[in-house]
Every structure is written in C-alpha cells, then in structure tokens.
Design an enzyme around this catalytic site. Structure first.
Site: not given
Ligand code: NDP
Length: 495
Positions: A194, A246-247, A250-251, A269, A303, A399
């Site tokens: 997704k 992701g963030s 959410t993580g 991650e 990130c 962040e």
């Molecule tokens: P988010 O955590 O907002 O979203 C990440 C993904 O999770 C998206 O596909 C999002 O969908 C989906 N999502 C949102 N809510 C849920 C849920 N409740 N359950 C399951 N999936 C969900 O992150 P961002 O997209 O805003 O990305 C930025 C963040 O990612 C930053 O904090 C950054 O540091 C981190 N990041 C970490 C990396 C690493 O390797 N450590 C690399 C790159 C980024 P949708 O967008 O469609 O809402």
C-alpha cells in the site's frame, strides 16, 4: 527555464486514472472512491487513482497467498533472482518514465529521481536478487544422551514468512517500495504494497513491469488507498509480516495493531531527528558543502537527513554565515524544471505542518535565514536555518521532516555526546572531522542505527539500515533483512 517535456507514455499513464494492481492486472471497481494525486509543484491534480474496496484488498491478499503456495513457491531460488534481475533491466529500460512519474507526484527534483532514486532502485534490486540463492540454515550436533548407540543431528531451515504487507511513505516511494518488494520476493514471500495515497504512481508502473519480467501474477500486488487500507492489511489473518516505513506515531500504531492482529511479525523504519557534529578542526567550506548535500536534499524530506547541527563554538559563526549565504542563492523551482535547485514540499498537509514550524521559529526570532513561504503556486518554502535556544529547545526534539535545520554550538566532547543522544530518536548521526581517531572514539558513544563519518544519509544495500530507540524495529539491507522475512525452523533427528 521551463519544465521538461513529459514522455507520451507518462501522459498516457496519467490519462488512464489507474486502479489497484491485483493478481497481475489493473482492477477498476465501479463506485470506487477516487483519490486525487496532486502535483506539489503546481498544486493541480495530475490524475486520480481508485481507492481499493475492502473486497479488493481481500482479493489482493488471496492472490498473494495463492502465489506464495503455488507459482512463487515453485520458482527455484535461482529463477527468483533471475526474475528480479529482469525487473532491474526493465527499470533501466524505462528509467525516464519512472523518474517522471515519481517526480511529478512527489515534487522531488527530476535530477534526483534520474540520478539517484531510479538507478539506486536498480542497484538495490540486483543486490537483493543475489541473495535468493544464498539463504540457508545451519547444521548442529545435539548433545542428547545416547543409551543404545543412537546419534543425533539437527539443522535449521529458513522458510519464507508468507504474505507480506508493505506500507510505504511518500518521500522515496519508488525506492522504498523496491526495498520491500525485493526483500520479500527474494526470500520467497509474496507481497501486497500500500503506497502513500500521495505518491502511488511509480509503484503501480513497477507492478506492470514485474509481470513483464516474469514475476508470477499475484506475487506482487499494489492496493491504493489511505491509512485504513493499511490497517485492513495489518489485521488480515493471511498476512504473515508487516513491513512499514513512515512516521513514529503511525509506526507505533502499526506495531501495536500487528501484534494484536495475530502476533504478526513487524519491521518498523520510522522517523529521526538526526544529529550531525562538526568538530573544531573541520574546514568551513567542506562543512557547508556537506550540509547542503545532505540536509536540504528533497527539501529535507529524507528520514536520515541531519536536522540538528552541533558545531564547535570556534566554527559555528563562520559555518552559519556561509551556509546562509549559499541557501539564499538556491534557485527555487518545480520538480520538472531542470534548472531548479530547491523544490516544493510533497503535499499540502506537510506544507501546512512546515508553515506552523516556521511561524513558531519567526515568533521566537530564531531564524538565521529563510523562514518564509515562497509566493508561487505549489507548496514552496524557503530553505531555513534556525538557531536553538539552548540544548532543550523543542526544535532539537521534534522531527520537522522538512528544510528546517537547527544549529547549536558545543564546547567539549562530553557535552556533544550528551546533546546528540538527548532525543527519543536514533536513526542516523554523523561526525565531521579530519581526526579519525577522535571520530572512532565517538562512534560507540552515539545512540543511532547508523553513524556516518564525513558523510551523512548515504545508504548502500550491503550496509544494514534501521533505527534504535523510537526510530524503529528491525534492519533492512545487508543479510540482516533475511531474519525479518523468514522464519527459522529447527529439524532434529535420531539415527
Ligand atoms: P506516515 O506515517 O503518515 O505514513 C506512512 C504510510 O502509512 C502511508 O502509506 C500512510 O498512508 C500509511 N498509514 C497512515 N496511517 C496508517 C494506519 N493507521 N495504519 C496503516 N497505515 C497507515 O508517514 P509519511 O508518509 O508522512 O512519511 C514521512 C515519515 O516517514 C517521516 O516521519 C519519516 O521520517 C519517515 N520515514 C522513515 C524512513 C526510514 O527508513 N526510517 C524512510 C522514509 C520516511 P497515507 O499516506 O495514504 O495516509
């Protein structure tokens, strides 16, 4: 300079308003909710993708499960690697199209997608492909008692975990998607990805290319949608592992949901607030060049990028002055403008978040340079440098994931280490110095998954990557990823 010409194939792709890619084909569902994919360089709608229904997500998992037990299970490790290498060939052959699709929806400079994201995706894919034939267990000799001369032997097998749910963010959707797809497929798993709702285009195209490369239908599926689609995948009884990037908030929710669902394996991650330390001996020009190359790339939406700069007091003024001068000359422009050096933020929600940070910095008179939105269509702000009000300044804790870098001087190494580690995050950190022995003594004291010396942010498939503390659980790359995509089965025998 004006924007580059879009390839006809890119225009066709946008005109086709793609649905989800399930079991080897696009599925259009009547009455599906349409999600706008917006060009952050102009704030106009590029295309719409259809959000997958619950039934379609189930169909995607079912297709992945069938391929896991069927066609992909019957593909030898060697042929798995061959298929992934063919996909790498096809990415190279379609590099410009993928670069354009990725840049259009993410606002990432076309230079960066052409020179880094697309070619590095190929490098990662080929690296993972090579592991397909090298995943193995061990043999051991148990020390159980032998009463009548019986003997024992034991060995372990690495068995694919099954269907993986890959959930990816919007900043490097193509490359991060490839990390998850390649890790899963090379280990013998199948996957449902997704992508972020903001940037689904390039991964949809990858799914088409995977079929062309000989990856059996159903082994790779892409479902479009928002966070609730991610939740449905996590909760699905047939998903054996969740790989999330992701963030942090959410993580954490994803990790808890996965454990609650079925004690489902999960790799997280997450974000960072990465420190970079510039020691007293550092050359001012080298420091400025290093900061420009790492902290402001893709408008800071990386990130592992440094957001906290700790600069020795003897150099802090000179580095800040030079950095501010250079930042002020960066040419701002859209992702498809080859002459631009600094582009838009990736989406409106993130732009609003960054504007709130900038407002706070202005209110507290912390801005050294930048600090304002850029008045043009799209989601542009100035590259910004701010000074911290002491080591507990919230700008050193939160962040921003944007082009906002905070600087604080330090005097001695103990103070430096304390400040670098004073963070809930621990993704990456860097030390900049010509004194290698000093750097090597600092490395073990720094709480981070990766420590770079005289560089920052660079990733290589051979080098494990992941966070400590709130920055995540698990490691990608190297051989470390194999532990996360396979289960260890022990076999014991008496003879
Ligand atoms: P988010 O955590 O907002 O979203 C990440 C993904 O999770 C998206 O596909 C999002 O969908 C989906 N999502 C949102 N809510 C849920 C849920 N409740 N359950 C399951 N999936 C969900 O992150 P961002 O997209 O805003 O990305 C930025 C963040 O990612 C930053 O904090 C950054 O540091 C981190 N990041 C970490 C990396 C690493 O390797 N450590 C690399 C790159 C980024 P949708 O967008 O469609 O809402």
């Amino acid at each position: 300079m004006s924007d580059i010409q879009l390839l006809p194939s890119v225009q066709r792709f946008l005109d086709n308003t793609p649905g989800s890619f399930v079991d080897g084909r696009y599925v259009s569902e009547s009455n599906a909710e349409q999600i706008d994919v917006v060009d952050p360089s102009t704030a106009s709608v590029l295309t719409r993708v259809a959000q997958a229904s619950e039934a379609l997500v189930d169909e995607a998992v079912a297709a992945a499960k069938k391929a896991f037990h069927g066609t992909w299970a019957n593909t030898s490790p060697y042929l798995r690697g061959v298929a992934l290498n063919r996909l790498a060939d096809l990415i190279e052959a379609n590099a410009e199209e993928l670069a354009q699709l990725e840049s259009l929806s993410s606002g990432k400079s076309i230079h960066l997608t052409r020179q880094l994201e697309v070619p590095q995706s190929v490098v990662f894919l080929r690296y993972f492909a090579g592991w397909a034939t090298k995943i193995h267990g061990q043999t051991m000799t148990p020390s159980l008692p032998s009463f009548q001369g019986e003997q024992y032997a034991a060995f372990t097998r690495r068995e694919a975990v099954g269907v993986v749910a890959g959930i990816t963010p919007w900043n490097f959707s193509l490359m991060i998607g490839i990390w998850k797809i390649a890790s899963a497929l090379t280990c013998g798993c199948t996957i449902v990805v997704k992508p972020s709702e903001f940037t689904p285009l390039s991964l949809l195209r990858i799914a088409e290319l995977a079929v062309e490369a000989g990856v059996p239908t159903g082994a790779l599926n892409i479902v479009n949608g928002r966070g609730d689609i991610g939740q449905q995948l996590i909760n699905h009884k047939d998903v054996g592992k969740v790989s999330f990037t992701g963030s942090v908030p959410t993580g954490i929710a994803v990790g808890k949901a996965a454990l609650n669902a079925n004690l489902t394996r999960v790799t997280l991650e997450l974000g960072g607030k990465n420190p970079a330390a510039f020691l007293a001996d550092i050359d001012v020009d080298a420091a400025v060049e290093g900061i420009l190359q790492t902290a402001y790339v893709h408008q800071g939406q990386v990130c592992a990028a440094p957001e906290r700069l700790y600069i020795h007091r003897s150099k802090v003024d000179a580095i800040c002055a030079k950095l501010a001068e250079r930042l002020g000359t960066l040419k701002v422009g859209g992702a498809m403008d080859e002459s631009a050096q600094f582009g838009p933020l990736a989406n409106k929600a993130h732009y609003d978040k960054i504007l709130a940070f900038l407002a706070r910095a202005n209110e507290r008179q912390q801005v050294i340079c930048g600090g304002q939105p850029v008045s043009r269509a799209g989601y542009f702000v100035q590259p910004t440098l701010i000074k911290a009000e002491g080591e507990h300044d919230p700008f050193l804790q939160e962040e921003t994931f944007g082009p906002i870098v905070t600087v604080l001087p330090f005097d001695d190494e103990d103070e430096l280490v304390r400040m670098m580690n004073d963070s809930p995050f621990g993704l990456g950190a860097s030390v900049w110095t010509n004194d290698l022995s000093k750097a090597m003594r600092l490395v073990p004291r720094i709480e981070a998954g990766t420590v770079w010396i005289n560089m920052h942010t660079f990733l290589d498939p051979a080098v494990p990557f992941g966070g400590v503390k709130s920055s995540g659980v698990g490691r990608e790359f190297g051989s470390a990823f194999i532990d996360d995509y396979t289960e260890l089965k022990s076999v014991m025998m008496r003879f």
